[in-house]
Scaffold this motif. Sequence first.
Motif, PDB file in Angstrom:
ATOM      1  N   ASP A 195      31.889  27.424  11.362  1.00 19.81           N
ATOM      2  CA  ASP A 195      33.091  28.008  10.759  1.00 19.81           C
ATOM      3  C   ASP A 195      34.337  27.852  11.629  1.00 19.81           C
ATOM      4  O   ASP A 195      35.453  27.772  11.111  1.00 19.81           O
ATOM      5  N   ASN A 196      34.164  27.850  12.946  1.00 21.65           N
ATOM      6  CA  ASN A 196      35.366  27.718  13.791  1.00 21.65           C
ATOM      7  C   ASN A 196      35.477  26.333  14.435  1.00 21.65           C
ATOM      8  O   ASN A 196      36.223  26.148  15.390  1.00 21.65           O
ATOM      9  N   GLY A 197      34.765  25.365  13.886  1.00 22.05           N
ATOM     10  CA  GLY A 197      35.004  23.976  14.287  1.00 22.05           C
ATOM     11  C   GLY A 197      34.182  23.508  15.467  1.00 22.05           C
ATOM     12  O   GLY A 197      34.702  22.876  16.391  1.00 22.05           O
ATOM     13  N   CYS A 198      32.878  23.766  15.431  1.00 26.45           N
ATOM     14  CA  CYS A 198      32.007  23.292  16.523  1.00 26.45           C
ATOM     15  C   CYS A 198      31.897  21.762  16.479  1.00 26.45           C
ATOM     16  O   CYS A 198      32.309  21.116  15.511  1.00 26.45           O
ATOM     17  N   LEU A 199      31.332  21.200  17.520  1.00 31.07           N
ATOM     18  CA  LEU A 199      31.075  19.763  17.557  1.00 31.07           C
ATOM     19  C   LEU A 199      30.024  19.377  16.518  1.00 31.07           C
ATOM     20  O   LEU A 199      29.116  20.162  16.215  1.00 31.07           O
ATOM     21  N   TRP A 200      30.177  18.158  16.010  1.00 32.36           N
ATOM     22  CA  TRP A 200      29.123  17.476  15.249  1.00 32.36           C
ATOM     23  C   TRP A 200      28.866  16.151  15.963  1.00 32.36           C
ATOM     24  O   TRP A 200      29.797  15.536  16.489  1.00 32.36           O
ATOM     25  N   ALA A 201      27.621  15.722  15.989  1.00 29.08           N
ATOM     26  CA  ALA A 201      27.302  14.458  16.646  1.00 29.08           C
ATOM     27  C   ALA A 201      26.148  13.783  15.921  1.00 29.08           C
ATOM     28  O   ALA A 201      25.425  14.418  15.151  1.00 29.08           O
ATOM     29  N   GLU A 202      26.010  12.490  16.192  1.00 32.44           N
ATOM     30  CA  GLU A 202      24.903  11.723  15.611  1.00 32.44           C
ATOM     31  C   GLU A 202      23.919  11.392  16.725  1.00 32.44           C
ATOM     32  O   GLU A 202      24.141  10.433  17.477  1.00 32.44           O
ATOM     33  N   PRO A 203      22.849  12.196  16.856  1.00 31.86           N
ATOM     34  CA  PRO A 203      21.891  11.920  17.939  1.00 31.86           C
ATOM     35  C   PRO A 203      21.392  10.483  17.879  1.00 31.86           C
ATOM     36  O   PRO A 203      21.024   9.990  16.803  1.00 31.86           O
ATOM     37  N   ASN A 217      39.389  24.346  12.199  1.00 31.12           N
ATOM     38  CA  ASN A 217      39.021  25.752  12.350  1.00 31.12           C
ATOM     39  C   ASN A 217      39.742  26.561  11.273  1.00 31.12           C
ATOM     40  O   ASN A 217      40.943  26.755  11.349  1.00 31.12           O
ATOM     41  N   ARG A 218      39.020  26.992  10.271  1.00 31.52           N
ATOM     42  CA  ARG A 218      39.629  27.804   9.206  1.00 31.52           C
ATOM     43  C   ARG A 218      39.231  29.279   9.350  1.00 31.52           C
ATOM     44  O   ARG A 218      39.497  30.080   8.484  1.00 31.52           O
TER      45      ARG A 218
END
Length: 286
Positions: free
Chosen positions: A186-194, A252-253
């Motif tokens: 909800d507050n814009g954590c990291l996203w990644a492609e393992p 971050n919304r």
Amino acid sequence: MTRAGIDAATQQPLLTDQQKAGWQRDGLLVLPDFKAAAALAAVRQRAQAIVDAWDARAEVFSTVDPKKTADAALIASADAVHCFFEEEAFDAEGRLVVPKSRAINKIGHALHDRDPVFDAFSRGPELAALAADLGLAEPQVWQSMLIFKQPAIGGEVRWHQDATFFVTEPISVTTFWFALEDADVDNGCLWAEPGGHRGPLRERFVRQGDTLRLEVLDRTPWPTQASAVPLPVKAGTLVVFHGLLPHYSAPNRSPRSRMAYTLHVTDGRTAYAPGNWLQRTGVRGF
Ligand code: FE2
């Protein structure tokens, strides 16, 4: 032993064989409780003090050539502590339209060398031991950034690879991403492609004189939220990732900020490209 399981006194290897295997496989490592609450509070408070002391009226505005102005500010920040504001924080006359403490996007890019509080946070035997375990025989900390990801207005950071900004031959740049606050979807954590670090470098950010530009090197598609994983983490967690690992963070919304602090580290045994935007002398390790 510290809470991260690191023997700071002897600098013995700190990662388990399983963690090392995970690093090789995923290009990504999540280490909860790496930093204590007091250390997090110290850098958050210091960041706020830097912003409070920053004279936003001194920001240089150019409606004629905003890119040239932005490039000059970025290049000058390589060896300095510079506050960067959200794009929409100012009106046409250069006046802040939101309170300064809510308008700041990030501080960069030499906090670790120019500010004693960040210097202390950015170095030490635990990080040195971790770097050694990751194969960074001669770590060189080129860049630090305090990223605010403000409540409600913190913007998206599109899919990218950090090696785009720190080309070495061979690629060695490694990102140390410290959660200064809890981060979630909800507050814009990291996203990644393992595992995505085994793909090609797609883009390169090149400096020619006083001009910066992004070059496309490879058209391999970026991951999507369907092929990637979110990395929700608690404050104090250190996320380490390979310079070729594609990653992204959503806007971050939420009403909560999502402060993070990053270090970008190369191996001194590799050749640092003269076309990288960040050029400076006296780069040190941990
Ligand atoms: Fe990044």
